[in-house]
Every structure is written in C-alpha cells, then in structure tokens.
Motif scaffolding. Structure first.
Motif: not given
Ligand SMILES: [Cu+2]
Length: 68
Positions: A12-13, A15-16
């Motif tokens: 989702t972002c 970081h993922c």
């Molecule tokens: Cu994420």
C-alpha cells in the motif's frame, strides 16, 4: 540473465515497496528488483533464482505472491 515478472498483493505504500525489495533482493542470484506499487508488479532480474524463493521472500516481507 533472466527477467521475471510477478504480481504481489497487499502493498500500500513506499514502506511496503522497500520491504519487498529488500527481502527479494537478498535472494542469491537476484541482481535487481523493481516494484511498481500501483500495479503490484515486481520485476526481478538475475540468474539462478526460482519462483519458490521469490514466493518465500514475499511471504517473509508479509505480502502475497499471486499465482501466475
Ligand atoms: Cu506500506
């Protein structure tokens, strides 16, 4: 040199993206990992890696590799 494309769900972002890139990038023989967040497409470049290793690394990062 092989170029394989996989689809990963659950990202989702940014970081993922870095989690998946980090885990997949640690596999022996993987030279480069490119993750497209919008499509979930993960492109892996290298030699001597297998689909099961990619799946394991994606699992370890906490995401799911969609069966091709
Ligand atoms: Cu994420």
């Amino acid at each position: 040199m092989a170029v394989m494309t996989y689809t990963v769900t659950g990202m989702t972002c940014g970081h993922c993206v870095s989690s998946v890139s980090g885990e997949v990038g640690r596999i022996d023989g993987v030279e480069a990992v490119d993750v497209d967040l919008a499509s979930g497409r993960v492109t892996v470049t290298g030699d001597g890696f297998g689909d099961d290793e990619i799946r394991g690394a994606v699992d370890a990062a906490g995401y799911t590799l969609v069966d091709v």
